[in-house]
Design an enzyme around this catalytic site. Structure first.
Site, PDB file in Angstrom:
ATOM      1  N   THR A  28       0.345  -0.979   0.107  1.00  7.80           N
ATOM      2  CA  THR A  28       0.521  -0.491   0.167  1.00  7.80           C
ATOM      3  C   THR A  28       1.018   1.315  -0.204  1.00  7.80           C
ATOM      4  OG1 THR A  28      -1.906  -1.193   1.538  1.00  7.80           O
ATOM      5  CG2 THR A  28      -2.229   1.515   1.517  1.00  7.80           C
ATOM      6  N   ASP A  93      -6.414  -0.876  -4.759  1.00  9.73           N
ATOM      7  CA  ASP A  93      -5.829  -1.468  -3.456  1.00  9.73           C
ATOM      8  C   ASP A  93      -6.912  -2.921  -2.659  1.00  9.73           C
ATOM      9  OD1 ASP A  93      -3.926  -1.624  -1.371  1.00  9.73           O
ATOM     10  OD2 ASP A  93      -5.177  -0.879   0.344  1.00  9.73           O
ATOM     11  N   GLU A  94      -6.154  -3.828  -1.407  1.00 12.01           N
ATOM     12  CA  GLU A  94      -6.159  -4.967  -1.757  1.00 12.01           C
ATOM     13  C   GLU A  94      -7.015  -5.786  -2.864  1.00 12.01           C
ATOM     14  OE1 GLU A  94      -5.360  -6.360   0.988  1.00 12.01           O
ATOM     15  OE2 GLU A  94      -4.937  -4.188   2.594  1.00 12.01           O
ATOM     16  N   ALA A  95      -6.204  -5.565  -3.688  1.00 11.53           N
ATOM     17  CA  ALA A  95      -7.607  -5.864  -5.328  1.00 11.53           C
ATOM     18  C   ALA A  95      -7.905  -8.056  -4.775  1.00 11.53           C
ATOM     19  CB  ALA A  95      -6.456  -6.196  -5.956  1.00 11.53           C
TER      20      ALA A  95
END
Length: 203
Positions: A28, A93-95
């Protein structure tokens, strides 16, 4: 599926960048760095994250080092297409928490001329490829694999060991639930955890 551009070779296409690695590896942080540079260049940037990720903030993307950037939480990947119209750069983000439709969404955006930057865990807590991440890595033009430092050996860590007994695939957590481990430390910890479970069931 990519369509070959045979009619207009000057047509603008974008691309996909994937930033992957274990927990606490700086994924991140790197995503935010790239998006900040795009914003500084006066590009139109939109950032999205899964609505279920509320660990640090309901709307912002926040790194473990507390760097943050405004984002839009979305319940499904298809919402990104509806909200990213006119963007130069899209960050996700956080795929790993999205379903496989995120792959089609990213390719659709790239084919429209958008630079797509995706961050996510490449492996789950069992050391298996995580959700849509393998397909995203395969279709991306650029893949950056970042590493944490193993808390037990000091070597490079690319496994996310879950220290709790919760076996659910999607379990949000931080240092109280996960530990970055090297390959040797991870498989040793997994064996110890399994042995402890067997011992507890036999009591």
């Amino acid at each position: 599926m990519f369509l070959e551009n045979t009619t207009n070779h000057s047509e603008k296409f974008g691309w996909i960048e994937v930033i992957c690695g274990s927990m606490f590896s700086g994924k991140t942080e790197e995503l935010i760095r790239r998006l900040r540079r795009a914003q500084f260049a006066k590009q139109k940037v939109e950032i999205f994250k899964p609505a279920l990720d509320t660990r640090y903030d309901e709307s912002k993307v926040v790194s473990h080092n507390a760097n943050e950037i405004h984002s839009t939480p979305v319940p499904t990947a298809t919402h990104i297409l509806l909200l990213a119209d006119g963007c130069d750069v899209v960050g996700i983000d956080e795929a790993q928490f999205f379903d496989n439709e995120i792959v089609n969404v990213c390719n659709d955006l790239a084919n429209r001329g958008v630079r797509v930057i995706v961050a996510g865990l490449d492996m789950d807590f069992k050391g298996n490829p995580f959700g849509p991440m393998p397909a995203l890595m395969a279709t991306a033009e650029y893949v950056t694999k970042v590493h944490a430092v193993c808390t037990r050996t000091g070597n490079l860590a690319h496994f996310s060991f879950r220290t709790t007994d919760n076996d659910g695939l999607f379990v949000l957590g931080e240092k109280e639930s996960y530990e970055p481990l090297s390959r040797a430390a991870f498989f040793k910890a997994m064996k110890t955890k399994k042995d402890n479970r067997i011992e507890n069931t036999e009591k």
